[in-house]
Design a protein around this motif. Structure first.
Motif, PDB file in Angstrom:
ATOM      1  N   VAL A   1       7.207  56.173  25.249  1.00 14.80           N
ATOM      2  CA  VAL A   1       8.628  55.789  25.242  1.00 14.80           C
ATOM      3  C   VAL A   1       8.928  54.797  26.358  1.00 14.80           C
ATOM      4  O   VAL A   1       8.553  55.013  27.515  1.00 14.80           O
ATOM      5  N   ALA A   2       9.613  53.714  26.012  1.00 15.75           N
ATOM      6  CA  ALA A   2      10.123  52.760  26.997  1.00 15.75           C
ATOM      7  C   ALA A   2      11.636  52.942  27.087  1.00 15.75           C
ATOM      8  O   ALA A   2      12.339  52.827  26.080  1.00 15.75           O
ATOM      9  N   SER A   3      12.115  53.253  28.267  1.00 16.59           N
ATOM     10  CA  SER A   3      13.550  53.417  28.502  1.00 16.59           C
ATOM     11  C   SER A   3      14.106  52.095  29.027  1.00 16.59           C
ATOM     12  O   SER A   3      13.756  51.668  30.130  1.00 16.59           O
ATOM     13  N   LEU A   4      14.940  51.456  28.227  1.00 12.16           N
ATOM     14  CA  LEU A   4      15.451  50.123  28.531  1.00 12.16           C
ATOM     15  C   LEU A   4      16.850  50.248  29.129  1.00 12.16           C
ATOM     16  O   LEU A   4      17.832  50.460  28.417  1.00 12.16           O
ATOM     17  N   VAL A   5      16.925  50.156  30.452  1.00  9.34           N
ATOM     18  CA  VAL A   5      18.200  50.357  31.144  1.00  9.34           C
ATOM     19  C   VAL A   5      18.599  49.090  31.904  1.00  9.34           C
ATOM     20  O   VAL A   5      17.770  48.233  32.197  1.00  9.34           O
ATOM     21  N   PHE A   6      19.874  49.009  32.238  1.00 11.95           N
ATOM     22  CA  PHE A   6      20.442  47.786  32.786  1.00 11.95           C
ATOM     23  C   PHE A   6      21.281  48.063  34.029  1.00 11.95           C
ATOM     24  O   PHE A   6      21.838  49.143  34.188  1.00 11.95           O
ATOM     25  N   ALA A   7      21.384  47.041  34.882  1.00 17.53           N
ATOM     26  CA  ALA A   7      22.254  47.124  36.053  1.00 17.53           C
ATOM     27  C   ALA A   7      23.632  46.593  35.658  1.00 17.53           C
ATOM     28  O   ALA A   7      24.073  45.537  36.107  1.00 17.53           O
ATOM     29  N   GLU A   8      24.307  47.353  34.795  1.00 17.10           N
ATOM     30  CA  GLU A   8      25.627  46.918  34.303  1.00 17.10           C
ATOM     31  C   GLU A   8      26.609  46.695  35.439  1.00 17.10           C
ATOM     32  O   GLU A   8      27.496  45.845  35.355  1.00 17.10           O
ATOM     33  N   GLU A   9      26.461  47.480  36.494  1.00 12.42           N
ATOM     34  CA  GLU A   9      27.389  47.361  37.616  1.00 12.42           C
ATOM     35  C   GLU A   9      27.307  45.989  38.285  1.00 12.42           C
ATOM     36  O   GLU A   9      28.305  45.491  38.821  1.00 12.42           O
ATOM     37  N   GLN A  10      26.118  45.366  38.255  1.00  7.08           N
ATOM     38  CA  GLN A  10      25.964  44.045  38.880  1.00  7.08           C
ATOM     39  C   GLN A  10      26.706  42.966  38.093  1.00  7.08           C
ATOM     40  O   GLN A  10      27.427  42.147  38.674  1.00  7.08           O
ATOM     41  N   ALA A  11      26.541  42.962  36.783  1.00  9.18           N
ATOM     42  CA  ALA A  11      27.276  42.003  35.953  1.00  9.18           C
ATOM     43  C   ALA A  11      28.774  42.257  36.057  1.00  9.18           C
ATOM     44  O   ALA A  11      29.585  41.315  36.076  1.00  9.18           O
ATOM     45  N   SER A  12      29.150  43.525  36.132  1.00  8.31           N
ATOM     46  CA  SER A  12      30.562  43.886  36.222  1.00  8.31           C
ATOM     47  C   SER A  12      31.162  43.447  37.555  1.00  8.31           C
ATOM     48  O   SER A  12      32.349  43.079  37.621  1.00  8.31           O
ATOM     49  N   TYR A  13      30.370  43.486  38.614  1.00 12.61           N
ATOM     50  CA  TYR A  13      30.834  42.985  39.912  1.00 12.61           C
ATOM     51  C   TYR A  13      31.203  41.504  39.788  1.00 12.61           C
ATOM     52  O   TYR A  13      32.264  41.071  40.261  1.00 12.61           O
ATOM     53  N   LEU A  14      30.338  40.741  39.121  1.00 12.47           N
ATOM     54  CA  LEU A  14      30.620  39.317  38.935  1.00 12.47           C
ATOM     55  C   LEU A  14      31.867  39.119  38.086  1.00 12.47           C
ATOM     56  O   LEU A  14      32.660  38.198  38.332  1.00 12.47           O
ATOM     57  N   ALA A  15      32.061  39.993  37.096  1.00 17.15           N
ATOM     58  CA  ALA A  15      33.286  39.928  36.291  1.00 17.15           C
ATOM     59  C   ALA A  15      34.507  40.198  37.161  1.00 17.15           C
ATOM     60  O   ALA A  15      35.570  39.590  36.974  1.00 17.15           O
ATOM     61  N   GLY A  16      34.354  41.104  38.113  1.00 11.17           N
ATOM     62  CA  GLY A  16      35.450  41.399  39.035  1.00 11.17           C
ATOM     63  C   GLY A  16      35.775  40.224  39.939  1.00 11.17           C
ATOM     64  O   GLY A  16      36.941  39.953  40.243  1.00 11.17           O
ATOM     65  N   VAL A  17      34.732  39.514  40.374  1.00 15.17           N
ATOM     66  CA  VAL A  17      34.945  38.293  41.172  1.00 15.17           C
ATOM     67  C   VAL A  17      35.753  37.293  40.363  1.00 15.17           C
ATOM     68  O   VAL A  17      36.730  36.701  40.860  1.00 15.17           O
ATOM     69  N   ALA A  18      35.371  37.109  39.103  1.00 16.88           N
ATOM     70  CA  ALA A  18      36.075  36.163  38.233  1.00 16.88           C
ATOM     71  C   ALA A  18      37.524  36.584  38.020  1.00 16.88           C
ATOM     72  O   ALA A  18      38.437  35.753  38.063  1.00 16.88           O
TER      73      ALA A  18
END
Length: 350
Positions: free
Chosen positions: A140-157
């Motif tokens: 099994v490969a668990s494919l996870v993401f650092a959603e918080e990092q992209a969301s931080y950039l969205a917050g900057v915008a």
């Protein structure tokens, strides 16, 4: 400890591939194990709530499947969820795909966790993948993401774009995964504005079964309520429900921030695109393709594979020309991205 393969670097742009062709393949009932597979087929994906056509999470996964199908020239399959389904239904779906000979088989969404854990043990020769969850298993490969990092950039915008000093966040379901989106977004807004910008958070439902990820009407109502409270930028992490958020924002002529895919470029949202400032990107398509390629190369990825800013696994879209016209926005996002990557900024997950 099991050795974990390294993830090949993939561009966030995979998620914007055209969704033109229709995948083929059937389903069958399940009983048995790997020894019963007859054909060496290719990638199969089982969709999350909302299914194909959400212009976001599921469509990004489909784009990865389409890329693999085109490059490797094999048979693929993609299967929709059903209304009110159980873990047993998901288990049967994954088992059916594995029994037919599809490899890898990917469950798109954390809801496939219990089913994936059970099915992977039954088909040890098949590589499985799960998006947004960690499931233990040698195959099994668990494919996870650092959603918080992209969301931080969205917050900057959002902090740079707001004129009312009030912005909104709409989460589909009140669960830890979506809390990561909210946490990063809030931190980005607050760090950029020095605490001067207020964030109004709202979750549509407590459980996915209540339609938090699949009800545009709920998203629209939530956004309308935030707009009444003077929010002029609204970030949504709500799957198909996010389309309602974008519709409400466009009607009120305020900014919406998309999620997962570059929603500015989605055909189904074309009539609202002028008001989609940016999107927090999550390269689900790239993850799907990478797992398929690893199997095709005979070196299947296993273990936890994390997609973050360092590998372009998450990011922020800049395709709307208006993005570059807002004073200081592009520079602020670029600076924040660099500081997250080098560790100067530690982004919260809750």
């Amino acid at each position: 400890m099991r050795q974990i393969s390294k993830l090949t670097r993939v561009a966030v742009g995979v998620a914007s591939l055209a969704l033109a062709a229709t995948a083929c393949g059937g389903t069958s009932s399940d009983s048995g194990s790997d020894t019963e597979t007859k054909d060496d087929l290719g990638l199969a994906i089982a969709y999350d709530i909302g299914g194909k056509g959400d212009q976001s999470f599921n469509d990004a996964a489909y784009a990865g499947l389409q890329k693999a199908q085109k490059e490797f020239g094999y048979k693929t399959d993609d299967v929709e969820p059903t209304e009110g389904e159980t873990d047993a239904d998901k288990e049967q779906r994954l088992s059916s795909l594995a029994k037919q000979g599809y490899n890898p088989v990917i469950g798109v969404g954390f809801a496939y966790g219990p089913a994936m854990e059970a099915v992977a043990k039954k088909y040890p020769k098949t590589t499985f993948g799960i998006v947004d969850s960690v499931v233990e298993g040698d195959n099994v490969a668990s494919l996870v993401f650092a959603e918080e990092q992209a969301s931080y950039l969205a917050g900057v915008a959002a902090a740079k774009a707001t004129k009312t000093n009030t912005v909104g966040f709409v989460g589909g379901v009140d669960i830890p995964l979506i809390h990561k989106f909210e946490a990063g977004y809030k931190q980005g807004v607050q760090d950029t504005s020095g605490g001067k910008v207020k964030v109004i958070p709202q979750y549509l439902t407590q459980t996915a079964e209540e339609g938090g990820f699949s009800s545009p009407d709920k998203g629209k109502a939530a956004a309308e309520g935030q707009i009444e409270k003077k929010a002029d930028v609204i970030y949504q992490a709500a799957g198909l429900s996010g389309q309602g958020v974008i519709e409400a924002a466009a009607k009120a002529k305020v900014w919406a921030i998309g999620v997962d895919s570059d929603q500015y470029q989605q055909a189904a949202l074309a009539s609202y695109k002028s008001y989609i400032l940016t999107s927090a990107l999550k390269d689900v398509g790239g993850a799907v393709y990478s797992l398929a390629k690893s199997v095709e190369d005979g070196k299947p990825l296993t273990g936890t594979q994390t997609f973050d800013l360092k590998v372009d696994g998450v990011g922020l879209a800049e395709t709307n020309p208006e993005f570059g016209k807002i004073a200081g926005l592009s520079d602020a996002v670029a600076k924040a991205k660099g500081e997250i990557i080098d560790g100067t900024i530690k982004v919260k997950t809750e």
